[in-house]
Structure formats: C-alpha cells, structure tokens
Scaffold this motif. Structure first.
Motif, PDB file in Angstrom:
ATOM      1  N   GLU A  29      31.485  -9.724  15.123  1.00 40.14           N
ATOM      2  CA  GLU A  29      32.226 -10.875  14.610  1.00 40.14           C
ATOM      3  C   GLU A  29      31.596 -12.193  15.053  1.00 40.14           C
ATOM      4  OE1 GLU A  29      36.469 -10.806  14.804  1.00 40.14           O
ATOM      5  OE2 GLU A  29      36.569  -8.638  14.615  1.00 40.14           O
ATOM      6  N   ASP A  30      30.931 -12.225  16.220  1.00 46.29           N
ATOM      7  CA  ASP A  30      30.218 -13.430  16.627  1.00 46.29           C
ATOM      8  C   ASP A  30      29.048 -13.700  15.689  1.00 46.29           C
ATOM      9  OD1 ASP A  30      31.971 -13.679  18.698  1.00 46.29           O
ATOM     10  OD2 ASP A  30      30.598 -12.944  20.234  1.00 46.29           O
ATOM     11  N   THR A  31      28.352 -12.631  15.284  1.00 47.74           N
ATOM     12  CA  THR A  31      27.267 -12.774  14.313  1.00 47.74           C
ATOM     13  C   THR A  31      27.792 -13.364  13.013  1.00 47.74           C
ATOM     14  OG1 THR A  31      26.072 -10.900  15.266  1.00 47.74           O
ATOM     15  CG2 THR A  31      25.511 -11.512  13.011  1.00 47.74           C
ATOM     16  N   ASN A  32      28.933 -12.883  12.564  1.00 46.43           N
ATOM     17  CA  ASN A  32      29.507 -13.370  11.312  1.00 46.43           C
ATOM     18  C   ASN A  32      29.960 -14.821  11.427  1.00 46.43           C
ATOM     19  OD1 ASN A  32      29.088 -10.807  10.324  1.00 46.43           O
ATOM     20  ND2 ASN A  32      31.166 -10.118  10.749  1.00 46.43           N
ATOM     21  N   LEU A 150      37.603  -9.715   4.110  1.00 46.04           N
ATOM     22  CA  LEU A 150      38.221  -8.869   5.134  1.00 46.04           C
ATOM     23  C   LEU A 150      37.198  -7.954   5.802  1.00 46.04           C
ATOM     24  CD1 LEU A 150      41.068  -8.523   6.308  1.00 46.04           C
ATOM     25  CD2 LEU A 150      41.366  -6.558   4.804  1.00 46.04           C
ATOM     26  N   ALA A 151      36.115  -7.634   5.102  1.00 46.17           N
ATOM     27  CA  ALA A 151      35.106  -6.727   5.651  1.00 46.17           C
ATOM     28  C   ALA A 151      34.289  -7.354   6.767  1.00 46.17           C
ATOM     29  CB  ALA A 151      34.164  -6.250   4.540  1.00 46.17           C
ATOM     30  N   PHE A 152      34.454  -8.647   7.031  1.00 43.44           N
ATOM     31  CA  PHE A 152      33.737  -9.300   8.120  1.00 43.44           C
ATOM     32  C   PHE A 152      34.521  -9.281   9.432  1.00 43.44           C
ATOM     33  CE2 PHE A 152      31.929 -11.240   4.292  1.00 43.44           C
ATOM     34  CZ  PHE A 152      30.568 -11.088   4.536  1.00 43.44           C
ATOM     35  N   PRO A 192      30.433  -1.431  11.735  1.00 37.98           N
ATOM     36  CA  PRO A 192      29.775  -2.419  10.880  1.00 37.98           C
ATOM     37  C   PRO A 192      28.308  -2.094  10.659  1.00 37.98           C
ATOM     38  CG  PRO A 192      29.947  -3.269  13.106  1.00 37.98           C
ATOM     39  CD  PRO A 192      30.639  -1.937  13.103  1.00 37.98           C
ATOM     40  N   ARG A 193      27.766  -2.664   9.607  1.00 36.28           N
ATOM     41  CA  ARG A 193      26.338  -2.544   9.342  1.00 36.28           C
ATOM     42  C   ARG A 193      25.815  -3.889   8.852  1.00 36.28           C
ATOM     43  NH1 ARG A 193      26.670   1.009   3.751  1.00 36.28           N
ATOM     44  NH2 ARG A 193      26.603  -0.724   2.276  1.00 36.28           N
ATOM     45  N   GLU A 194      24.521  -4.066   8.893  1.00 35.25           N
ATOM     46  CA  GLU A 194      23.939  -5.353   8.511  1.00 35.25           C
ATOM     47  C   GLU A 194      23.922  -5.523   6.994  1.00 35.25           C
ATOM     48  OE1 GLU A 194      19.557  -6.578   8.700  1.00 35.25           O
ATOM     49  OE2 GLU A 194      20.415  -7.512  10.507  1.00 35.25           O
ATOM     50  N   GLU A 195      24.429  -6.651   6.533  1.00 37.28           N
ATOM     51  CA  GLU A 195      24.330  -7.080   5.145  1.00 37.28           C
ATOM     52  C   GLU A 195      23.930  -8.560   5.148  1.00 37.28           C
ATOM     53  OE1 GLU A 195      24.518  -5.325   2.432  1.00 37.28           O
ATOM     54  OE2 GLU A 195      25.370  -3.436   3.190  1.00 37.28           O
ATOM     55  N   MET A 196      23.326  -9.011   4.053  1.00 30.83           N
ATOM     56  CA  MET A 196      22.797 -10.363   3.988  1.00 30.83           C
ATOM     57  C   MET A 196      23.608 -11.259   3.051  1.00 30.83           C
ATOM     58  SD  MET A 196      20.223 -10.562   5.981  1.00 30.83           S
ATOM     59  CE  MET A 196      19.586  -9.281   7.040  1.00 30.83           C
ATOM     60  N   ILE A 197      23.802 -12.509   3.458  1.00 29.96           N
ATOM     61  CA  ILE A 197      24.320 -13.551   2.573  1.00 29.96           C
ATOM     62  C   ILE A 197      23.121 -14.299   2.007  1.00 29.96           C
ATOM     63  CG2 ILE A 197      25.745 -15.617   2.371  1.00 29.96           C
ATOM     64  CD1 ILE A 197      27.236 -14.728   4.870  1.00 29.96           C
ATOM     65  N   THR A 207      24.609 -10.707   8.508  1.00 33.09           N
ATOM     66  CA  THR A 207      25.994 -10.533   8.935  1.00 33.09           C
ATOM     67  C   THR A 207      26.211  -9.069   9.305  1.00 33.09           C
ATOM     68  OG1 THR A 207      26.855  -9.969   6.742  1.00 33.09           O
ATOM     69  CG2 THR A 207      26.757 -12.315   7.316  1.00 33.09           C
ATOM     70  N   GLN A 208      27.348  -8.804   9.909  1.00 30.08           N
ATOM     71  CA  GLN A 208      27.776  -7.437  10.203  1.00 30.08           C
ATOM     72  C   GLN A 208      29.057  -7.178   9.410  1.00 30.08           C
ATOM     73  OE1 GLN A 208      26.310  -4.974  12.333  1.00 30.08           O
ATOM     74  NE2 GLN A 208      24.578  -6.378  12.101  1.00 30.08           N
ATOM     75  N   MET A 209      29.010  -6.206   8.492  1.00 32.10           N
ATOM     76  CA  MET A 209      30.147  -5.931   7.608  1.00 32.10           C
ATOM     77  C   MET A 209      30.634  -4.506   7.787  1.00 32.10           C
ATOM     78  SD  MET A 209      29.159  -7.732   3.967  1.00 32.10           S
ATOM     79  CE  MET A 209      30.732  -7.219   3.259  1.00 32.10           C
ATOM     80  N   TRP A 210      31.956  -4.348   7.664  1.00 33.43           N
ATOM     81  CA  TRP A 210      32.564  -3.021   7.625  1.00 33.43           C
ATOM     82  C   TRP A 210      32.623  -2.599   6.157  1.00 33.43           C
ATOM     83  CZ3 TRP A 210      33.329  -6.322  11.573  1.00 33.43           C
ATOM     84  CH2 TRP A 210      33.383  -5.806  12.862  1.00 33.43           C
ATOM     85  N   VAL A 211      31.545  -1.944   5.683  1.00 29.25           N
ATOM     86  CA  VAL A 211      31.460  -1.474   4.288  1.00 29.25           C
ATOM     87  C   VAL A 211      31.909  -0.014   4.292  1.00 29.25           C
ATOM     88  CG1 VAL A 211      29.986  -1.244   2.254  1.00 29.25           C
ATOM     89  CG2 VAL A 211      29.530  -3.058   3.920  1.00 29.25           C
ATOM     90  N   LEU A 212      33.180   0.205   3.993  1.00 27.57           N
ATOM     91  CA  LEU A 212      33.803   1.507   4.210  1.00 27.57           C
ATOM     92  C   LEU A 212      34.214   2.159   2.899  1.00 27.57           C
ATOM     93  CD1 LEU A 212      36.115   0.494   7.211  1.00 27.57           C
ATOM     94  CD2 LEU A 212      33.722   1.235   7.267  1.00 27.57           C
TER      95      LEU A 212
END
Length: 421
Positions: A29-32, A150-152, A192-197, A207-212
C-alpha cells in the motif's frame, strides 16, 4: 483507476524490474500511495480534468456494462466513492441522481485535483485520507462503490472497514482488474502483484494490486459480512485486446443477533450416527456438470437429505438451490447406495442420474458450490470430492478415479409406471 483511460490501454515495453531488496522493504500500500501521488502530480502539471460523464461507467471503455442503476435508488442517500480520484464520478451521481456523495481519496494530489475543480458542487464532499481510518469514525453509508480502486488496498483491511461503515442491506459495487495488458489472469491467492499505471509518454508507475479471481473475492466478501449477488466480466471491446474488467455486486448482510449462551458437552461418548446425502449426475453433450466448492474441491450437485424428504425430492431441491436448474421427479433415476465410514460416522450417499432439466447452471447466492462447468469424462479435473468420486465410479466403473472404498448396492431399475404409481 486512471481517469484518462486512453492512456492506460496502450501497448508498452515492460518497465525495468524493481530491485528485490527495495520491493521487500516497501509494503504494497505504501508503493501504491507513492504511485497515485505521482500520478496526480503529473495530471495537475498538465491541468487535465476529466469531464463529468453523462453515464456512470464501471470500465475504462465507454458504453460497456451497466450504469448507476445497479446502486439502486440513491436519491438523497449517502454514497461513498472509494478512491474518488479527480471526483468526476462523484459529481455525476450528485447532479444526475441526487445522491449525497463523499469521495475518499488517499493521494493528496488526487484530492487536490478534485477540490480545485468540484468543491462548489452541491451534494458532494471530498475527504483526503485512508478509507479504513475514515470509516472508523464516520456515520454508516447507504451505498459504496469503487471504480478500479479497491484492488489497491489489502482486502483484509478494506472489507471489514466497509462492513462496519455501511448500513445493513447497503450495496457495495467494486469494479476490478481481471486480466491485464499482458493477458495475465486473476490469482487464486490473496496476495498483491505488480501492475503498471500508464500515462501518456511518462514512465510507467509500478503499483501492487490484488488481482483476484471472482471466487476469491466472493470468499473474502462472504467472510467479512457481505453477500455476493452477481459477478460480471467485461472484455475490452477491441478485437485483439486482452484486458478484462470484473464487476462485483455485493450487499452488506444484516447484523447478527446478540451472543447466545451455550452449555458444555456431556462427558459421555456420543452414540454413532449417520449422515445421509444425495449426489446428482447430469450428463449432457458437453460432459458432466461439476461445481467448485469454496474449499477448492470439484463436486456433483447434491447435499444432505432433509427430514421427511425422499431421495428424489432431495436431488430436485439441491439441484435448484445450488445451480438454479429445474428438474422433476420423473427426470430422476436413483442409481445406487454407497456406504462408508468417516471418522466413526456412517455415511450413506445415494447416487442419482438426472435425465432432463430446464435452465442453465449458475452460481447461486449464499451457496458453497459455484463456478459450474461441464467436463468430459476423459478430462475430469483433479481434486474431486470423495463422495462425488465414489458416485461416478459406481455409475461408470471404467473411470479411473482415486478415492476411499465404499460399499455399493444398486437400485432396481425404475419404470415410468413405477414413478406414476
């Protein structure tokens, strides 16, 4: 979700990897937080303000999916916009639907974008802060939604806060990433896993996202006091695009009654007892019907027989409750009785073959089994539930399935005249 979707869907080269040591010391969440603060700063520098939409959209693509109607009647109701960004969605709900919207935004630069443009709008207020901390002291809301945001947030932190911050029966509608630009689908692990904006020609923001997976989101929402009513998947409208968004419609369950007292168990050993159930085989052109249990096993439709209920009636009821399919007594043929012992309990299971049914199998609210699919007999999935495996091999001994042994007694064939009688 970035508010300039044209930029988020462009192909890009994979960014440089973040050093492992840096990644390990930076909570997700700090990364986000850093990413969204930099994103807002870049948009402020460009003086970009997204227009207030004429229709609420849950995906980055105009005209795809439902609108604000899935929130219900929100006229005069207090609605929470989670991760409100530039504030344009909140303004639409206030102006077009008469809602009283609070936009909660963690990023100071995103919050600045919203208040600098929309602060004077009646029915809208913007708050800068963490949503879980804010809800701990706020009056409960009548509805909440999150468009791509919400995934962030760690769901183990956001969902209990939302349960406590919503009134019983209030809708919670999040749209979430399901499949990313590279075709990576959702995860079955709550991590979470890494995704890009992506934003124009600027370097991508990690970013780190919860892609579930939808079933994982449903399990989490159920755990924290919500009922999932529907999950929809919306693919990118482009012919060669792979991005998919999922939209979840959930509702906050009523508060549980007060604690009920109990008494200790007796010291005498329990008398041996029996568990009686049914399992239904539905065989179609695409194979047999199996659902996925929340524990991860694959199972036939079925369950326990209720008091005073015939085996056929139990099959029909369980089929309707778990899949939504409708069958009739004349469509059900009882195959056999299987008897085995589990931890000292006598388990009696009756296998049945359903010849005809109406409808299409769908995940039903509140049921432990869902994600119904058809499987060819030579391509059955690993992880079959033991009872289902026993029923299948008793029906078709040629099937090679590992399971504990059970004693099988076949039923005599039943004719139509027997059923009518």
């Amino acid at each position: 979700m970035p508010d300039d979707p044209r930029q988020t869907l462009q192909p890009h080269q994979p960014p440089p990897a973040i050093p492992a040591a840096q990644e390990a010391t930076a909570p997700a969440e700090d990364t986000n937080t850093r990413a969204w603060q930099l994103y807002g700063r870049r948009q402020l520098a460009r003086a970009y303000t997204p227009p207030v939409p004429e229709r609420l959209g849950w995906t980055p693509w105009e005209g795809i999916g439902p609108g604000a109607e899935i929130l219900g009647d929100i006229t005069g109701r207090r609605v929470l916009d989670i991760g409100s960004g530039a504030g344009h969605h909140a303004v639409h709900l206030a102006e077009a639907h008469g809602a009283r919207v609070t936009g909660i935004e963690l990023s100071p630069t995103q919050y600045q974008r919203a208040v600098s443009t929309h602060a004077p709008v009646d029915g809208v207020e913007f708050v800068q802060g963490d949503v879980a901390e804010y809800l701990s002291g706020a009056e409960p809301f009548d509805a909440a939604y999150a468009i791509g945001t919400l995934a962030f947030i760690d769901p183990h932190r956001s969902l209990p806060a939302l349960r406590d911050g919503l009134r019983p029966g209030a809708p919670l509608i999040p749209s979430l990433l399901h499949t990313d630009l590279h075709g990576h689908g959702p995860s079955t692990a709550v991590a979470p896993r890494e995704e890009m904006i992506l934003l124009r020609d600027d370097p991508p923001l990690p970013t780190q996202m919860w892609v579930l997976a939808p079933q994982v989101w449903e399990d989490l929402l159920t755990e924290y006091g919500f009922r999932v009513e529907a999950v929809d998947l919306f693919p990118h409208p482009g012919e060669n695009a792979v991005v998919v968004q999922q939209l979840i419609r959930a509702r906050r369950l009523p508060d549980r009654p007060g604690r009920v007292s109990s008494r200790p168990r007796g010291r005498r050993a329990p008398v041996a007892h029996a568990a009686v159930g049914v399992g239904a085989i539905l065989l179609g052109e695409q194979g047999i019907l199996l659902g996925r249990h929340r524990r991860g096993t694959f199972e036939l439709p079925g369950g326990s027989v209720e008091a005073g209920e015939s085996f056929e009636a139990a099959v029909i009821r369980e089929l309707a409750e778990e899949t939504g399919l409708v069958a009739h007594a004349e469509d059900v043929a009882l195959l056999n009785t299987l008897v085995d012992h589990v931890d000292g309990v006598l388990r009696v299971t009756v296998g049945a073959l359903v010849h005809a049914w109406q409808g299409e199998p769908m995940t039903q609210p509140g049921e432990c089994l869902g994600d119904w699919a058809w499987y060819q007999l030579d391509q059955l999935p690993d992880g079959l539930f033991e009872c289902s495996a026993q029923i299948l091999t008793a029906w078709r001994p040629d099937l090679v399935i590992d399971h504990p042994p059970a004693h099988v007694t076949r039923f005599a064939p039943v004719t139509p005249s027997d059923v009518r009688a």
